[in-house]
Scaffold this motif. Structure first.
Motif, PDB file in Angstrom:
ATOM      1  N   LEU A  78      42.957  39.904  37.709  1.00 44.77           N
ATOM      2  CA  LEU A  78      44.197  39.700  38.462  1.00 44.77           C
ATOM      3  C   LEU A  78      45.087  38.683  37.751  1.00 44.77           C
ATOM      4  N   THR A  79      44.476  37.624  37.264  1.00 43.46           N
ATOM      5  CA  THR A  79      45.237  36.549  36.621  1.00 43.46           C
ATOM      6  C   THR A  79      45.965  37.039  35.378  1.00 43.46           C
ATOM      7  N   VAL A  80      45.315  37.918  34.601  1.00 40.80           N
ATOM      8  CA  VAL A  80      45.940  38.397  33.360  1.00 40.80           C
ATOM      9  C   VAL A  80      46.790  39.637  33.596  1.00 40.80           C
ATOM     10  N   GLY A  81      46.882  40.081  34.868  1.00 36.18           N
ATOM     11  CA  GLY A  81      47.772  41.190  35.200  1.00 36.18           C
ATOM     12  C   GLY A  81      47.184  42.573  35.015  1.00 36.18           C
ATOM     13  N   ASP A  82      45.887  42.667  34.815  1.00 36.60           N
ATOM     14  CA  ASP A  82      45.233  43.971  34.682  1.00 36.60           C
ATOM     15  C   ASP A  82      44.719  44.373  36.064  1.00 36.60           C
ATOM     16  N   TYR A  83      45.636  44.836  36.913  1.00 41.08           N
ATOM     17  CA  TYR A  83      45.326  45.033  38.323  1.00 41.08           C
ATOM     18  C   TYR A  83      44.374  46.201  38.566  1.00 41.08           C
ATOM     19  N   GLU A  84      44.466  47.240  37.746  1.00 43.26           N
ATOM     20  CA  GLU A  84      43.564  48.382  37.919  1.00 43.26           C
ATOM     21  C   GLU A  84      42.126  47.959  37.624  1.00 43.26           C
ATOM     22  N   ALA A  85      41.942  47.189  36.550  1.00 41.05           N
ATOM     23  CA  ALA A  85      40.608  46.697  36.211  1.00 41.05           C
ATOM     24  C   ALA A  85      40.094  45.749  37.292  1.00 41.05           C
ATOM     25  N   ALA A  86      40.997  44.962  37.862  1.00 39.01           N
ATOM     26  CA  ALA A  86      40.611  44.056  38.943  1.00 39.01           C
ATOM     27  C   ALA A  86      40.104  44.849  40.141  1.00 39.01           C
ATOM     28  N   LEU A  87      40.848  45.876  40.521  1.00 40.17           N
ATOM     29  CA  LEU A  87      40.435  46.706  41.655  1.00 40.17           C
ATOM     30  C   LEU A  87      39.079  47.344  41.390  1.00 40.17           C
ATOM     31  N   ASN A  88      38.889  47.856  40.186  1.00 44.75           N
ATOM     32  CA  ASN A  88      37.607  48.474  39.847  1.00 44.75           C
ATOM     33  C   ASN A  88      36.453  47.482  39.969  1.00 44.75           C
ATOM     34  N   ALA A  89      36.702  46.241  39.553  1.00 51.40           N
ATOM     35  CA  ALA A  89      35.656  45.222  39.627  1.00 51.40           C
ATOM     36  C   ALA A  89      35.318  44.894  41.079  1.00 51.40           C
ATOM     37  N   PHE A  90      36.354  44.715  41.904  1.00 52.01           N
ATOM     38  CA  PHE A  90      36.103  44.402  43.315  1.00 52.01           C
ATOM     39  C   PHE A  90      35.339  45.542  43.992  1.00 52.01           C
ATOM     40  N   GLN A  91      35.719  46.774  43.700  1.00 49.58           N
ATOM     41  CA  GLN A  91      35.064  47.910  44.339  1.00 49.58           C
ATOM     42  C   GLN A  91      33.636  48.084  43.837  1.00 49.58           C
ATOM     43  N   ALA A  92      33.374  47.732  42.582  1.00 48.73           N
ATOM     44  CA  ALA A  92      31.997  47.766  42.081  1.00 48.73           C
ATOM     45  C   ALA A  92      31.143  46.757  42.840  1.00 48.73           C
ATOM     46  N   LEU A 132      31.768  45.706  45.900  1.00 50.93           N
ATOM     47  CA  LEU A 132      31.646  46.195  47.272  1.00 50.93           C
ATOM     48  C   LEU A 132      30.562  47.259  47.409  1.00 50.93           C
ATOM     49  N   SER A 133      30.292  47.969  46.334  1.00 50.25           N
ATOM     50  CA  SER A 133      29.264  49.011  46.391  1.00 50.25           C
ATOM     51  C   SER A 133      27.864  48.421  46.522  1.00 50.25           C
ATOM     52  N   MET A 134      27.745  47.120  46.271  1.00 52.69           N
ATOM     53  CA  MET A 134      26.453  46.435  46.378  1.00 52.69           C
ATOM     54  C   MET A 134      26.340  45.820  47.766  1.00 52.69           C
ATOM     55  N   GLN A 192      32.871  39.365  52.033  1.00 49.47           N
ATOM     56  CA  GLN A 192      34.159  39.043  52.642  1.00 49.47           C
ATOM     57  C   GLN A 192      35.217  38.798  51.579  1.00 49.47           C
ATOM     58  N   SER A 193      34.876  38.018  50.566  1.00 46.40           N
ATOM     59  CA  SER A 193      35.824  37.741  49.489  1.00 46.40           C
ATOM     60  C   SER A 193      36.195  39.020  48.749  1.00 46.40           C
ATOM     61  N   LEU A 194      35.225  39.870  48.485  1.00 42.73           N
ATOM     62  CA  LEU A 194      35.486  41.129  47.788  1.00 42.73           C
ATOM     63  C   LEU A 194      36.437  42.019  48.588  1.00 42.73           C
TER      64      LEU A 194
END
Length: 348
Positions: free
Chosen positions: A277-291, A293-295, A302-304
């Motif tokens: 998110l900080t470097v502006g790669d929002y798609e990669a950020a979303l993918n990381a959060f959703q990965a 969340l799958s756990m 909550q943070s995820l």
């Protein structure tokens, strides 16, 4: 950060450590309810505990389970009611289960806005167990929040005296002091250890204390040496040290390398997402959060979930952000920051 898990805002993470040891005598429905709590299915857990009561299972464990489930549902009034009922079934022999229930009761009181009652519970625990360092620490943290600096400091000292080599405790005291505006007090606890040659600190302990003191260069050097041996804990702090030094790309590589070569870790996915998110790669950020969340059942769910909403917003996908926010608020209805964010989303 991992060491925030024991802070006052996450009391459940501390008391949940006691849960596993208190269910051995539980009946079938009670055990099912506790499993559902671990899976964050609090409504389902309450139904299981109702069945447990109908089947005349151990009612102290049933009331305890109902109290924990109500905490999960942010229904703190009923949580306190059930936990008080559980304590009423104790006999004259005070055992580990009684202390366990009291920790949860203090959580319910605090979350329900009854801090003085929570402090009284911790005082009762320490009266019976003077070496119960977690109770001293939590009591001190509440007193800090109430502006009772001297009382808090005295309790922190009691916690430290129980075990002077409990560096987790020292770091948690620092975090609490910083949170409530007394950072200098917290700094003293860490500097005393770093400056005392009688403490034979490992690179990990020196690195993490340096990190919290803002000496990110020393933290980086020390944590690089132990990132393989100490695993996710060291990697999380190492990556954040690089972030604080302004090297977000390398920080992201630290997180990604661990996830690719070691094992999945929800907290590291969350940190990777924040870095992206900080470097502006929002798609990669979303993918990381959703990965992450799958756990299911992780400590940063909550943070995820909240960060997933933020990523959708940055991507301009406001319909998905609104849906994710509604799901978030259904699980965490007392999050004021999320409530404000939801008001903003409704205008998009």
């Amino acid at each position: 950060m991992r060491n925030l898990k024991i802070c006052v805002w996450l009391f459940l993470c501390l008391t949940a450590l006691l849960a596993a040891g208190c269910g051995s005598a539980a009946g079938e429905n009670t055990a099912k309810g506790m499993q559902q709590i671990e899976e964050m299915d609090y409504e389902g857990a309450l139904l299981s505990f109702e069945s447990a009561a109908l089947n005349k299972e151990d009612m102290q464990l049933v009331y305890r389970g109902q109290g924990i489930a109500c905490i999960g549902l942010t229904d703190y009034e009923n949580a306190a009611f059930y936990l008080e009922k559980a304590l009423s079934l104790s006999d004259a022999r005070i055992d580990q289960l009684d202390f366990d229930i009291n920790y949860y009761l203090a959580t319910a009181y605090y979350r329900g806005g009854q801090s003085e009652k929570a402090v009284a519970v911790y005082q009762a625990i320490t009266d019976l167990r003077p070496k119960e360092k977690d109770a001293w620490y939590l009591k001190g943290t509440l007193e800090l929040e109430q502006g009772k600096l001297e009382a808090a400091q005295a309790d922190f000292e009691r916690a430290v005296q129980v075990d002077k080599t409990d560096y987790d405790m020292l770091i948690n005291i620092f975090i609490s002091c910083k949170k409530f505006g007394h950072e200098e007090l917290g700094i003293g606890y860490l500097q005393n250890v770093l400056g005392d040659e009688t403490h034979k600190l490992s690179d990990y302990d020196k690195g993490r204390m340096s990190f919290y003191l803002g000496d990110y260069e020393t933290a980086r050097v020390c944590l690089e040496k132990v990132k393989d041996a100490r695993g996710a804990d060291a990697v999380t702090l190492l990556g954040q040290a690089y972030e604080n030094l302004g090297d977000y790309n390398y920080a992201a590589s630290v997180y990604s390398t661990y996830l690719e070569t070691k094992q999945q870790d929800a907290e590291i996915y969350n940190q990777l997402g924040l870095c992206k998110l900080t470097v502006g790669d929002y798609e990669a950020a979303l993918n990381a959060f959703q990965a992450g969340l799958s756990m299911e059942g992780n400590d940063v769910m909550q943070s995820l979930r909240f960060n997933e909403v933020v990523a959708y917003e940055y991507l301009g996908r406001f319909d998905q952000a609104k849906t994710a926010m509604q799901q978030y608020l259904s699980l965490y209805p007392d999050d004021e920051k999320a409530q404000r964010e939801n008001v903003f989303l409704q205008t998009r």
